[in-house]
Design a protein around this motif. Structure first.
Motif, PDB file in Angstrom:
ATOM      1  N   GLU A 127      20.440  -5.951   1.956  1.00 29.84           N
ATOM      2  CA  GLU A 127      20.566  -7.410   1.897  1.00 29.84           C
ATOM      3  C   GLU A 127      19.647  -7.984   0.823  1.00 29.84           C
ATOM      4  O   GLU A 127      18.462  -7.659   0.755  1.00 29.84           O
ATOM      5  CB  GLU A 127      20.226  -8.017   3.258  1.00 29.84           C
ATOM      6  N   ILE A 128      20.227  -8.841  -0.012  1.00 29.02           N
ATOM      7  CA  ILE A 128      19.491  -9.505  -1.084  1.00 29.02           C
ATOM      8  C   ILE A 128      19.432 -10.998  -0.756  1.00 29.02           C
ATOM      9  O   ILE A 128      20.471 -11.636  -0.607  1.00 29.02           O
ATOM     10  CB  ILE A 128      20.174  -9.257  -2.444  1.00 29.02           C
ATOM     11  N   PRO A 129      18.248 -11.587  -0.629  1.00 28.01           N
ATOM     12  CA  PRO A 129      18.134 -12.979  -0.155  1.00 28.01           C
ATOM     13  C   PRO A 129      18.758 -14.004  -1.095  1.00 28.01           C
ATOM     14  O   PRO A 129      18.806 -13.815  -2.313  1.00 28.01           O
ATOM     15  CB  PRO A 129      16.614 -13.186  -0.079  1.00 28.01           C
ATOM     16  N   PHE A 130      19.257 -15.087  -0.501  1.00 26.62           N
ATOM     17  CA  PHE A 130      19.645 -16.275  -1.262  1.00 26.62           C
ATOM     18  C   PHE A 130      18.376 -17.027  -1.654  1.00 26.62           C
ATOM     19  O   PHE A 130      17.323 -16.862  -1.022  1.00 26.62           O
ATOM     20  CB  PHE A 130      20.524 -17.196  -0.412  1.00 26.62           C
ATOM     21  N   GLU A 131      18.498 -17.893  -2.674  1.00 34.63           N
ATOM     22  CA  GLU A 131      17.353 -18.688  -3.127  1.00 34.63           C
ATOM     23  C   GLU A 131      17.803 -20.131  -3.365  1.00 34.63           C
ATOM     24  O   GLU A 131      18.788 -20.363  -4.074  1.00 34.63           O
ATOM     25  CB  GLU A 131      16.798 -18.099  -4.429  1.00 34.63           C
ATOM     26  N   LEU A 132      17.117 -21.077  -2.779  1.00 34.37           N
ATOM     27  CA  LEU A 132      17.445 -22.488  -2.954  1.00 34.37           C
ATOM     28  C   LEU A 132      17.037 -22.953  -4.351  1.00 34.37           C
ATOM     29  O   LEU A 132      15.908 -22.728  -4.794  1.00 34.37           O
ATOM     30  CB  LEU A 132      16.734 -23.338  -1.897  1.00 34.37           C
ATOM     31  N   VAL A 133      17.975 -23.622  -5.030  1.00 32.72           N
ATOM     32  CA  VAL A 133      17.703 -24.160  -6.367  1.00 32.72           C
ATOM     33  C   VAL A 133      17.843 -25.680  -6.328  1.00 32.72           C
ATOM     34  O   VAL A 133      18.897 -26.213  -5.969  1.00 32.72           O
ATOM     35  CB  VAL A 133      18.672 -23.591  -7.420  1.00 32.72           C
ATOM     36  N   THR A 134      16.778 -26.375  -6.688  1.00 33.31           N
ATOM     37  CA  THR A 134      16.787 -27.834  -6.766  1.00 33.31           C
ATOM     38  C   THR A 134      16.300 -28.248  -8.152  1.00 33.31           C
ATOM     39  O   THR A 134      15.993 -27.404  -8.996  1.00 33.31           O
ATOM     40  CB  THR A 134      15.864 -28.440  -5.688  1.00 33.31           C
ATOM     41  N   SER A 135      16.200 -29.538  -8.346  1.00 32.31           N
ATOM     42  CA  SER A 135      15.720 -30.040  -9.639  1.00 32.31           C
ATOM     43  C   SER A 135      14.303 -29.567  -9.948  1.00 32.31           C
ATOM     44  O   SER A 135      13.897 -29.489 -11.109  1.00 32.31           O
ATOM     45  CB  SER A 135      15.761 -31.577  -9.652  1.00 32.31           C
ATOM     46  N   GLU A 136      13.553 -29.228  -8.908  1.00 33.49           N
ATOM     47  CA  GLU A 136      12.164 -28.821  -9.094  1.00 33.49           C
ATOM     48  C   GLU A 136      12.012 -27.414  -9.686  1.00 33.49           C
ATOM     49  O   GLU A 136      11.025 -27.133 -10.361  1.00 33.49           O
ATOM     50  CB  GLU A 136      11.419 -28.893  -7.755  1.00 33.49           C
ATOM     51  N   ASN A 137      12.985 -26.534  -9.424  1.00 26.81           N
ATOM     52  CA  ASN A 137      12.838 -25.151  -9.909  1.00 26.81           C
ATOM     53  C   ASN A 137      14.033 -24.662 -10.723  1.00 26.81           C
ATOM     54  O   ASN A 137      14.115 -23.492 -11.066  1.00 26.81           O
ATOM     55  CB  ASN A 137      12.594 -24.196  -8.731  1.00 26.81           C
TER      56      ASN A 137
END
Length: 327
Positions: free
Chosen positions: A310-320
């Motif tokens: 399993e490879i984790p998801f990553e949250l992407v927002t304007s900050e990163n």
């Protein structure tokens, strides 16, 4: 004079032996080059050929995944045969049988449905060819291993972004992937895990757009006609559909409706950067693709591997988002 003729004869025989030895060496060298060109070498004298049956290559994520697999296969010196199922179950089954008939050493499948290919996969494994899943899970009991990311978590993550953005109140529409594929099933579960905790959010409509930008745009246009300004936010189970919805909203001047998606494809990252999408949930195509090729080679050699990676998801927002755009 007799002695001189004997010496010449010896020298001629020696020269002939050198020529014959050189020819033999050249033939052996050509044989090795042929193995490399047709599929590489496993390091134990056996060339390896892998098959990849992908549900469809119209979307950017599937293309990124396939490109990563091709690059890794080339790096490791194995041949990879790619077959595009064009989003059709019967085509996928036919292609899996085709790869089986070619006697490839291992098959990787990115299934359109979590159960429809089970019998085919189980039979192929029984016939001696290991089958691995990537990105979308297959429930076939004889699937050797699976490489992917936790779709329930992706659904929960994107839904929570919408909840936070609209303050836990409003009306949402949901664009789903192909019904029955694990991405659709898991992300839907995750979305509703969050929505159930927020009873002041109502689901106005939900429908599959089959991971397609064009289909999502058409569906969103119809929803705008039906629900208009009652639509508070859009939850799309992937970025292609999120961009399609975004295009429909922009055409109607509804630029203040927050939209979220999953995958982290380039257009979505740009939309997050420009403030047009509030977030995307990045799925690492490169890591998935590279890992499954490595495991397929191990499986082809008969080595033991774990049942799940399993490879984790990553949250992407304007900050990163800049970090992901730079990749």
């Amino acid at each position: 004079m007799r002695h001189s003729k004997k010496t010449v004869l010896v020298l001629l025989i020696a020269a002939l032996m050198v020529v014959l030895a050189a020819c033999g060496s050249k033939e052996n060298g050509n044989s090795g080059a042929g193995n490399s060109a047709s599929g590489g070498n496993s390091g134990d004298g056996k060339s390896i050929t892998l098959g990849f049956q992908v549900y469809g290559l119209q979307g950017e994520y599937a293309t990124n995944l396939t490109d990563a697999m091709k690059a890794k296969a080339k790096e490791l010196g194995v041949k990879l045969i790619v077959m595009d199922g064009n989003y059709d179950v019967s085509t996928a089954i036919s292609q899996l049988r085709n790869l089986e008939s070619q006697k490839v050493d291992a098959i990787i499948v990115n299934p359109i449905d979590e159960t429809a290919l089970n019998d085919t996969v189980n039979q192929i494994v029984d016939g001696g060819i290991p089958v691995l899943g990537v990105n979308a899970f297959l429930t076939a009991e004889k699937l050797v291993t699976y490489v992917g990311s936790p779709d329930v978590t992706a659904g929960e993550t994107e839904a929570q972004q919408i909840v936070d953005k609209i303050g836990g109140k409003g009306n949402v529409v949901i664009l789903e992937g192909p019904i029955g594929q694990t991405g659709q099933v898991g992300r839907k579960e995750g979305i509703y895990n969050i929505l159930k905790k927020n009873p002041d959010i109502k689901v106005l409509a939900e429908k599959t757009a089959n991971w397609s930008r064009a289909e999502a745009m058409t569906i969103m246009e119809n929803w705008i006609q039906t629900h208009g300004k009652d639509i508070t936010a859009v939850i799309a189970q992937n970025d292609e559909m999120a961009i399609g919805a975004l295009n429909a909203l922009n055409d109607r001047g509804m630029n203040d409706v927050p939209v979220v998606g999953v995958d982290g494809v380039n257009d979505a990252l740009k939309a997050v950067k420009d403030g047009k999408m509030i977030a995307t949930v990045y799925q690492n195509a490169k890591s998935q693709g590279e890992k499954v090729i490595e495991l397929a080679i191990q499986a082809a050699k008969g080595e033991q591997i774990d049942k799940k990676y399993e490879i984790p998801f990553e949250l992407v927002t304007s900050e990163n988002v800049d970090k992901y755009l730079a990749q």
